[in-house]
Design a protein around this motif. Structure first.
Motif, PDB file in Angstrom:
ATOM      1  N   GLN A   1      37.598  -4.441  24.310  1.00  0.00           N
ATOM      2  CA  GLN A   1      36.715  -5.431  23.696  1.00  0.00           C
ATOM      3  C   GLN A   1      36.405  -6.545  24.685  1.00  0.00           C
ATOM      4  O   GLN A   1      35.248  -6.952  24.850  1.00  0.00           O
ATOM      5  N   HIS A   2      37.426  -7.043  25.363  1.00  0.00           N
ATOM      6  CA  HIS A   2      37.220  -8.101  26.354  1.00  0.00           C
ATOM      7  C   HIS A   2      36.395  -7.594  27.527  1.00  0.00           C
ATOM      8  O   HIS A   2      35.548  -8.333  28.065  1.00  0.00           O
TER       9      HIS A   2
ATOM     10  N   VAL B   1      42.153  -4.099  22.476  1.00  0.00           N
ATOM     11  CA  VAL B   1      41.887  -5.503  22.814  1.00  0.00           C
ATOM     12  C   VAL B   1      41.272  -5.607  24.205  1.00  0.00           C
ATOM     13  O   VAL B   1      40.294  -6.340  24.429  1.00  0.00           O
TER      14      VAL B   1
ATOM     15  N   HIS C   1      42.944  -7.322  29.414  1.00  0.00           N
ATOM     16  CA  HIS C   1      43.760  -7.787  28.281  1.00  0.00           C
ATOM     17  C   HIS C   1      44.248  -9.203  28.567  1.00  0.00           C
ATOM     18  O   HIS C   1      44.677  -9.507  29.689  1.00  0.00           O
TER      19      HIS C   1
END
Length: 398
Positions: free
Chosen positions: A82-83, A79, A58
């Motif tokens: 996704q990263h 989040v 994150h």
């Protein structure tokens, strides 16, 4: 076989046995696997990537994931995951299992992965409206039938089918075709089909023409390819999704429409295609506030509402401001003969005054330069002369 790993993702604290069942089937087929734990409350046990490692991706650190509030924790993990996935360079496929929360969490990462990467989500909500989960990407949704809450005679079959499906996709990749012809994106609706068919006929000798259906996600998909540099130019002749965004129809674009044109600076030819109609479902679904408007029943499931001069002016201002942010080569056509198959003399949506209000608003708003130009033509959008003008301008700026 695709050179890489199939990632198996979900909240292992609640769905560990199911995730491991899927993992084992994939591994038995000879593919490398990796279970990623997305739990936000406690450890998921037998995993390859712990939730804490995912959370460390994150941008604001793991403390943004592991909070006292479940909602913010899930948002933070969304989040972070996704990263995490975008940092992988060995993704042969991604399969996820989940309910509504898990589906939201996993599919955000799926949408961020490149088009063509195998993505399969087994979800309890896959039989409902999945537009928010799939977006402009190629996410495959599979309904779980039973809840993902244990292995039983039904879930074993569904999850087994899903595992074999991702194996098939990962093992048999279809490479993106390489060609001397650059790819270009075009937008089309039923009422501009004739226009796009003619434009494709004029360009397909030299370009690989990718046509997108302007149903909300169509424009998003085209623009996703633009930002990914998978297309080299855009013929966005059907911008009808703006109608539904501003007037509450069922096929809206997002507020980000046209932003990819600005950021990519790709050669862009646009037009007012089908900006004369707002889309609703069956006639009974039309909001009462629009009861006295001009309607056309396209079919039993689609009711079209003619836009007014005031609404057209509003769209012209909105699109004009968007075009002002585009510094690449831009040509935007104003077809004075009509903007859709229904907008012509003797047809239900013929309203030259309404169209003129939109054209005037565009001309008031757009700051025209050598690169950014509005082009009035006396033709109907589906006329051969319009298609020839659009194709010619695209060749000139490509």
């Amino acid at each position: 076989m695709r050179d890489g790993c199939v990632y198996v993702a979900g909240t292992c604290d609640t769905k560990g046995p199911e995730l491991r069942y899927v993992r084992d089937i994939i591994a038995q087929e000879g593919l490398r696997t990796c279970i990623v734990d997305l739990s936000t409350r406690k450890s998921g046990g037998d995993v390859d990537v712990a939730a804490a490692e995912v959370a460390s991706h994150h941008p604001d650190g793991p403390q943004a994931v592991f909070t006292a509030d479940r909602g913010s924790s899930v948002n933070g993990m969304t989040v972070a995951f996704q990263h995490f996935m975008m940092a992988r360079d060995d993704v042969a496929g991604l399969i996820g299992l989940g309910g509504s929360g898990g589906t939201t969490l996993v599919t955000a990462a799926m949408r961020a992965l490149p088009i063509g990467t195998p993505k399969l989500m087994v979800s309890t909500v896959a039989s409902s409206n999945v537009a928010g989960y799939v977006g402009p990407s190629d996410v495959t949704m599979m309904y779980s039938v039973t809840d993902i809450a244990g292995l039983n005679r039904i879930s074993r079959v569904i999850l087994g089918n899903a595992a074999h499906a991702i194996v098939g996709m990962a093992r048999n990749p279809i490479p993106l075709e390489t060609s001397d012809k650059p790819a270009i994106g075009l937008t089309m609706f039923g009422v501009t089909t004739s226009c796009i068919t003619q434009v494709v006929g004029l360009l397909d000798r030299d370009f690989d023409c990718l046509v997108f259906h302007a149903t909300g996600t169509g424009g998003q998909s085209m623009e996703k390819l633009a930002t990914s540099r998978l297309v080299g130019g855009l013929l966005d002749l059907t911008t009808t999704e703006v109608c539904d965004l501003l007037m509450g129809g069922v096929f809206p674009c997002t507020e980000e429409r046209f932003d990819a044109v600005a950021t990519s600076r790709l050669p862009y030819v646009g037009s007012c295609g089908a900006l004369d109609m707002v889309n609703f479902g069956a006639r009974s679904s039309v909001p009462p506030a629009f009861r006295d408007r001009n309607f056309y029943e396209h079919n039993a499931s689609v009711t079209l509402m003619r836009t007014t001069g005031e609404e057209n002016r509003r769209m012209g201002l909105w699109i004009g401001e968007k075009l002002n942010r585009c510094d690449g080569p831009v040509r935007f056509f104003l077809p004075e003969g009509g903007v859709s198959a229904l907008d012509a003399p003797g047809l239900p949506f013929h309203d030259p005054e309404a169209d003129a209000a939109m054209f005037a608003a565009l001309e008031e708003t757009v700051r025209q330069t050598d690169d950014r130009r509005l082009i009035r033509v006396p033709h109907h959008i589906n006329d051969a002369a319009f298609a020839e003008a659009a194709a010619s301008q695209f060749r000139a700026i490509f």
